[in-house]
Structure formats: structure tokens, C-alpha cells
Design a protein around this motif. Sequence first.
Motif, PDB file in Angstrom:
ATOM      1  N   GLU A  99      -0.801  -7.894  -4.801  1.00 28.00           N
ATOM      2  CA  GLU A  99      -1.635  -6.694  -4.908  1.00 28.00           C
ATOM      3  C   GLU A  99      -0.838  -5.440  -4.556  1.00 28.00           C
ATOM      4  O   GLU A  99      -0.083  -5.428  -3.587  1.00 28.00           O
ATOM      5  CB  GLU A  99      -2.830  -6.830  -3.967  1.00 28.00           C
ATOM      6  CG  GLU A  99      -3.868  -5.744  -4.149  1.00 28.00           C
ATOM      7  CD  GLU A  99      -5.136  -6.007  -3.347  1.00 28.00           C
ATOM      8  OE1 GLU A  99      -6.003  -5.119  -3.353  1.00 28.00           O
ATOM      9  OE2 GLU A  99      -5.256  -7.070  -2.721  1.00 28.00           O
ATOM     10  N   LYS A 115      -3.976  -1.143  -8.361  1.00 34.59           N
ATOM     11  CA  LYS A 115      -4.808   0.048  -8.440  1.00 34.59           C
ATOM     12  C   LYS A 115      -3.869   1.244  -8.281  1.00 34.59           C
ATOM     13  O   LYS A 115      -3.432   1.564  -7.181  1.00 34.59           O
ATOM     14  CB  LYS A 115      -5.880   0.059  -7.354  1.00 34.59           C
ATOM     15  CG  LYS A 115      -6.845   1.212  -7.498  1.00 34.59           C
ATOM     16  CD  LYS A 115      -8.017   1.108  -6.559  1.00 34.59           C
ATOM     17  CE  LYS A 115      -9.004   2.227  -6.855  1.00 34.59           C
ATOM     18  NZ  LYS A 115     -10.162   2.160  -5.964  1.00 34.59           N
ATOM     19  N   PHE A 118      -5.859  -4.323 -13.572  1.00 37.83           N
ATOM     20  CA  PHE A 118      -5.140  -3.055 -13.449  1.00 37.83           C
ATOM     21  C   PHE A 118      -6.134  -1.917 -13.601  1.00 37.83           C
ATOM     22  O   PHE A 118      -6.943  -1.914 -14.516  1.00 37.83           O
ATOM     23  CB  PHE A 118      -4.047  -2.995 -14.523  1.00 37.83           C
ATOM     24  CG  PHE A 118      -3.640  -1.612 -14.916  1.00 37.83           C
ATOM     25  CD1 PHE A 118      -3.062  -0.753 -13.995  1.00 37.83           C
ATOM     26  CD2 PHE A 118      -3.842  -1.166 -16.209  1.00 37.83           C
ATOM     27  CE1 PHE A 118      -2.694   0.527 -14.370  1.00 37.83           C
ATOM     28  CE2 PHE A 118      -3.469   0.097 -16.585  1.00 37.83           C
ATOM     29  CZ  PHE A 118      -2.897   0.951 -15.656  1.00 37.83           C
ATOM     30  N   SER A 119      -6.095  -0.963 -12.661  1.00 36.28           N
ATOM     31  CA  SER A 119      -6.963   0.206 -12.716  1.00 36.28           C
ATOM     32  C   SER A 119      -6.101   1.446 -12.505  1.00 36.28           C
ATOM     33  O   SER A 119      -5.520   1.622 -11.432  1.00 36.28           O
ATOM     34  CB  SER A 119      -8.029   0.116 -11.620  1.00 36.28           C
ATOM     35  OG  SER A 119      -8.787   1.300 -11.581  1.00 36.28           O
ATOM     36  N   GLY A 120      -5.991   2.285 -13.534  1.00 37.36           N
ATOM     37  CA  GLY A 120      -5.164   3.487 -13.446  1.00 37.36           C
ATOM     38  C   GLY A 120      -4.648   3.878 -14.806  1.00 37.36           C
ATOM     39  O   GLY A 120      -5.084   3.351 -15.832  1.00 37.36           O
ATOM     40  N   GLU A 170       0.869  -1.178   0.000  1.00 30.91           N
ATOM     41  CA  GLU A 170       0.000   0.000   0.000  1.00 30.91           C
ATOM     42  C   GLU A 170       0.904   1.225   0.000  1.00 30.91           C
ATOM     43  O   GLU A 170       1.304   1.721   1.038  1.00 30.91           O
ATOM     44  CB  GLU A 170      -0.883  -0.018   1.246  1.00 30.91           C
ATOM     45  CG  GLU A 170      -1.985   1.023   1.229  1.00 30.91           C
ATOM     46  CD  GLU A 170      -2.914   0.859   2.416  1.00 30.91           C
ATOM     47  OE1 GLU A 170      -3.010   1.810   3.201  1.00 30.91           O
ATOM     48  OE2 GLU A 170      -3.516  -0.227   2.557  1.00 30.91           O
ATOM     49  N   ARG A 229      -2.981  -7.713  -9.036  1.00 33.13           N
ATOM     50  CA  ARG A 229      -4.063  -6.753  -8.843  1.00 33.13           C
ATOM     51  C   ARG A 229      -3.404  -5.418  -8.518  1.00 33.13           C
ATOM     52  O   ARG A 229      -2.785  -5.275  -7.475  1.00 33.13           O
ATOM     53  CB  ARG A 229      -4.989  -7.155  -7.685  1.00 33.13           C
ATOM     54  CG  ARG A 229      -5.549  -8.570  -7.760  1.00 33.13           C
ATOM     55  CD  ARG A 229      -6.544  -8.689  -8.901  1.00 33.13           C
ATOM     56  NE  ARG A 229      -7.066 -10.030  -9.058  1.00 33.13           N
ATOM     57  CZ  ARG A 229      -6.664 -10.888  -9.993  1.00 33.13           C
ATOM     58  NH1 ARG A 229      -5.712 -10.569 -10.829  1.00 33.13           N
ATOM     59  NH2 ARG A 229      -7.213 -12.065 -10.103  1.00 33.13           N
ATOM     60  N   MET A 288      -1.557  -1.196  -4.123  1.00 29.51           N
ATOM     61  CA  MET A 288      -2.461  -0.044  -4.086  1.00 29.51           C
ATOM     62  C   MET A 288      -1.579   1.201  -4.101  1.00 29.51           C
ATOM     63  O   MET A 288      -1.210   1.717  -3.049  1.00 29.51           O
ATOM     64  CB  MET A 288      -3.330  -0.073  -2.827  1.00 29.51           C
ATOM     65  CG  MET A 288      -4.201  -1.305  -2.694  1.00 29.51           C
ATOM     66  SD  MET A 288      -5.490  -1.368  -3.914  1.00 29.51           S
ATOM     67  CE  MET A 288      -6.641  -0.236  -3.201  1.00 29.51           C
TER      68      MET A 288
END
Length: 135
Positions: free
Chosen positions: A59, A79, A95-97, A46, A77, A61
Motif C-alpha cells: 500500500e 492512493k 488505484f485512486s488518483g 505514507e 493499493r 498513500m
Amino acid sequence: MSVVEHGLVVTGDIFGETDLTIKGVVKGSVYLQNANLSIEQSGYVEGEVRADKIIISGEVMGDVTAETLLQLTATARVKGNLRTSKLAMAEQSLFSGGLVIQEPDPVELGIRDFKALTEDDYAKLRRWRMRNNIE
């Protein structure tokens, strides 16, 4: 190589010049210089991630910057924004971004001024682009 083992939680930023594998949790940014980072399937970060080569199976973030190669496996994963010169992404990864595919830094190729390229500089750039599969 250093390892953040499964079951371990690190709170705070990590800075280093050695390869790192994350199997546990890092709540903070990871900055590696001239080193590779692997985030295993059980790994979670994170914060911002920066390294030479990054392989993500877990993951993240936060924003990810890989100087030479970013690989997202099927279990990845992410973000956050991705920045790299070469990307390998498995079909099942999420993938989100935003995504930025960047040219190499002139220092990496030993080129001091792109505005005054010599024939040798063009040849170096062409070889780098071919080696990294950049059109």
C-alpha cells in the motif's frame, strides 16, 4: 539491496542509490536515484515515492513516480497520483488518483533538443517507444 523488514517502522524520508525492498512501514517519502523499489504485500508507505523501476504489491498513500516502469500487482493499493513512462497494472489492483504517462527525458536518449531532431535521433526515439510499448 537494502530491506525495511516486516515489523520495522521508519519515520522520515529515505534517500539512496541502491535497490530497496519495503516489507515494513515507512512514514515518509522514498527517493531512489538509478535504483529500483519493491513494496511487498506487507509493505506500507505514507509519502511520495520515486525510483527508476517500482513494483507495488502493498500500500502507498502518496504520489508515485517511476522513471522507466511502474508495476501494480493484484494486491497493490495506491492512493495518489502516478507518473511513469510504462505502466503494468493487474486487474485486481486498486488505484485512486491521477495518471500521467510521460515521454522519456531527452537526456535518457541522448537527445539534446527535440526541436532539431536528426534522423538518428528519430531512430533512437522510435526504438525507445517500441521497447517500452508506447504507441
